[in-house]
Design a protein around this motif. Structure first.
Motif, PDB file in Angstrom:
ATOM      1  N   LYS A   1       0.866  -1.177   0.000  1.00  0.00           N
ATOM      2  CA  LYS A   1       0.000   0.000   0.000  1.00  0.00           C
ATOM      3  C   LYS A   1       0.908   1.234   0.000  1.00  0.00           C
ATOM      4  O   LYS A   1       1.928   1.264   0.678  1.00  0.00           O
ATOM      5  CB  LYS A   1      -0.859  -0.034   1.261  1.00  0.00           C
ATOM      6  CG  LYS A   1      -1.686   1.198   1.478  1.00  0.00           C
ATOM      7  CD  LYS A   1      -2.410   1.099   2.818  1.00  0.00           C
ATOM      8  CE  LYS A   1      -3.116   2.405   3.091  1.00  0.00           C
ATOM      9  NZ  LYS A   1      -2.543   3.140   4.192  1.00  0.00           N
ATOM     10  N   PRO A  60       2.157   4.297   1.401  1.00  0.00           N
ATOM     11  CA  PRO A  60       1.995   4.875   2.728  1.00  0.00           C
ATOM     12  C   PRO A  60       1.874   6.398   2.659  1.00  0.00           C
ATOM     13  O   PRO A  60       2.613   7.056   1.940  1.00  0.00           O
ATOM     14  CB  PRO A  60       3.279   4.471   3.450  1.00  0.00           C
ATOM     15  CG  PRO A  60       4.292   4.345   2.356  1.00  0.00           C
ATOM     16  CD  PRO A  60       3.524   3.866   1.138  1.00  0.00           C
ATOM     17  N   SER A  61       0.933   6.938   3.405  1.00  0.00           N
ATOM     18  CA  SER A  61       0.812   8.390   3.502  1.00  0.00           C
ATOM     19  C   SER A  61       1.773   8.869   4.589  1.00  0.00           C
ATOM     20  O   SER A  61       2.288   8.075   5.388  1.00  0.00           O
ATOM     21  CB  SER A  61      -0.620   8.775   3.868  1.00  0.00           C
ATOM     22  OG  SER A  61      -0.909   8.344   5.185  1.00  0.00           O
ATOM     23  N   ASP A 118       0.379   7.679   7.800  1.00  0.00           N
ATOM     24  CA  ASP A 118       0.665   6.264   8.058  1.00  0.00           C
ATOM     25  C   ASP A 118       2.073   6.099   8.619  1.00  0.00           C
ATOM     26  O   ASP A 118       2.295   5.366   9.588  1.00  0.00           O
ATOM     27  CB  ASP A 118       0.574   5.432   6.774  1.00  0.00           C
ATOM     28  CG  ASP A 118      -0.817   5.332   6.185  1.00  0.00           C
ATOM     29  OD1 ASP A 118      -1.805   5.498   6.924  1.00  0.00           O
ATOM     30  OD2 ASP A 118      -0.905   5.090   4.954  1.00  0.00           O
ATOM     31  N   LEU A 119       3.036   6.750   7.982  1.00  0.00           N
ATOM     32  CA  LEU A 119       4.426   6.609   8.399  1.00  0.00           C
ATOM     33  C   LEU A 119       4.690   7.261   9.746  1.00  0.00           C
ATOM     34  O   LEU A 119       5.454   6.726  10.558  1.00  0.00           O
ATOM     35  CB  LEU A 119       5.368   7.164   7.326  1.00  0.00           C
ATOM     36  CG  LEU A 119       5.415   6.319   6.055  1.00  0.00           C
ATOM     37  CD1 LEU A 119       6.195   7.045   4.965  1.00  0.00           C
ATOM     38  CD2 LEU A 119       6.012   4.950   6.321  1.00  0.00           C
ATOM     39  N   THR A 154       3.372   4.839  12.283  1.00  0.00           N
ATOM     40  CA  THR A 154       4.303   3.713  12.404  1.00  0.00           C
ATOM     41  C   THR A 154       5.514   4.124  13.234  1.00  0.00           C
ATOM     42  O   THR A 154       5.952   3.389  14.124  1.00  0.00           O
ATOM     43  CB  THR A 154       4.752   3.225  11.013  1.00  0.00           C
ATOM     44  OG1 THR A 154       3.598   2.736  10.316  1.00  0.00           O
ATOM     45  CG2 THR A 154       5.796   2.132  11.112  1.00  0.00           C
ATOM     46  N   PHE A 198       9.271   1.574   2.693  1.00  0.00           N
ATOM     47  CA  PHE A 198       7.929   1.004   2.778  1.00  0.00           C
ATOM     48  C   PHE A 198       7.305   0.873   1.395  1.00  0.00           C
ATOM     49  O   PHE A 198       6.618  -0.083   1.111  1.00  0.00           O
ATOM     50  CB  PHE A 198       7.036   1.871   3.674  1.00  0.00           C
ATOM     51  CG  PHE A 198       7.376   1.771   5.129  1.00  0.00           C
ATOM     52  CD1 PHE A 198       6.617   1.007   5.988  1.00  0.00           C
ATOM     53  CD2 PHE A 198       8.480   2.435   5.643  1.00  0.00           C
ATOM     54  CE1 PHE A 198       6.939   0.897   7.325  1.00  0.00           C
ATOM     55  CE2 PHE A 198       8.815   2.341   6.984  1.00  0.00           C
ATOM     56  CZ  PHE A 198       8.043   1.576   7.829  1.00  0.00           C
ATOM     57  N   ASP A 247       3.387  13.925   0.865  1.00  0.00           N
ATOM     58  CA  ASP A 247       2.211  13.542   0.079  1.00  0.00           C
ATOM     59  C   ASP A 247       1.892  14.631  -0.948  1.00  0.00           C
ATOM     60  O   ASP A 247       1.665  14.354  -2.124  1.00  0.00           O
ATOM     61  CB  ASP A 247       0.991  13.329   0.973  1.00  0.00           C
ATOM     62  CG  ASP A 247       1.139  12.156   1.929  1.00  0.00           C
ATOM     63  OD1 ASP A 247       1.886  11.210   1.607  1.00  0.00           O
ATOM     64  OD2 ASP A 247       0.509  12.196   2.994  1.00  0.00           O
TER      65      ASP A 247
END
Length: 171
Positions: free
Chosen positions: A27, A29-30, A33-34, A37, A112, A142
């Motif tokens: 996927k 990653p935005s 998201d990162l 994480t 990623f 992004d």
């Protein structure tokens, strides 16, 4: 934007990404998201940075199994790094010099998104970069990617914590 990394960093990263791209599709990653994480796994990521560069400069996973590691590397260290990759969802980790000075600093990149995943030609992930170049920094990777930058090998970083960044390399 220019890259503050030397060709050696990208050579190691390129090898790890070529191997990791053979695995299941990832996927995209935005930044959110990162960042999540990073926040959830900060101690493990920091420990992985400590494990890198002492005989281990590359670890890649394919299907959850290690497919790239330095010859003669400490098996315990490689296993710890592979576990960090599995827990975070990263596909590879690579370390390399960030500058040509006599005592270069090491950047550690967790990839990623890799070329070929979801048709992507870019790389995105987390990086520990103690020698980050301010010229490479953006507020939102992004948005940078959505602008459709046309330059080849454009590299950007978004600071998330001290020497930690989200990075994206657009090709």
């Amino acid at each position: 934007m220019r890259s503050s990394a030397t060709p050696g960093v990208f050579a190691a990263l390129g090898l790890s990404l070529a191997l990791a791209a053979c695995g299941p599709k990832a996927k995209v990653p935005s930044d959110a998201d990162l960042l999540a994480t990073y926040q959830a796994h900060k101690p493990q990521l920091q420990a992985a940075v400590s494990d890198m560069g002492r005989g281990v400069d590359l670890v890649s996973l394919k299907g959850g199994k290690v497919v790239a590691e330095p010859k003669g590397a400490d098996a315990v260290r490689v296993a710890r790094l592979a576990e960090v990759l599995r827990r975070t969802g990263a596909r590879s980790v690579a370390a390399g010099e960030t500058g040509p000075e006599a005592s270069p600093k090491t950047a550690v990149r967790f990839a990623f998104l890799v070329p070929g995943a979801l048709g992507s030609k870019s790389i995105k992930g987390l990086v520990y970069d103690p020698a980050a170049n301010p010229q490479d920094q953006v507020r939102d990777t992004d948005a940078f990617a959505r602008r459709g930058e046309k330059a080849r090998f454009v590299y950007v970083e978004r600071r998330i914590d001290q020497d930690w960044y989200i990075y994206q390399w657009l090709d």
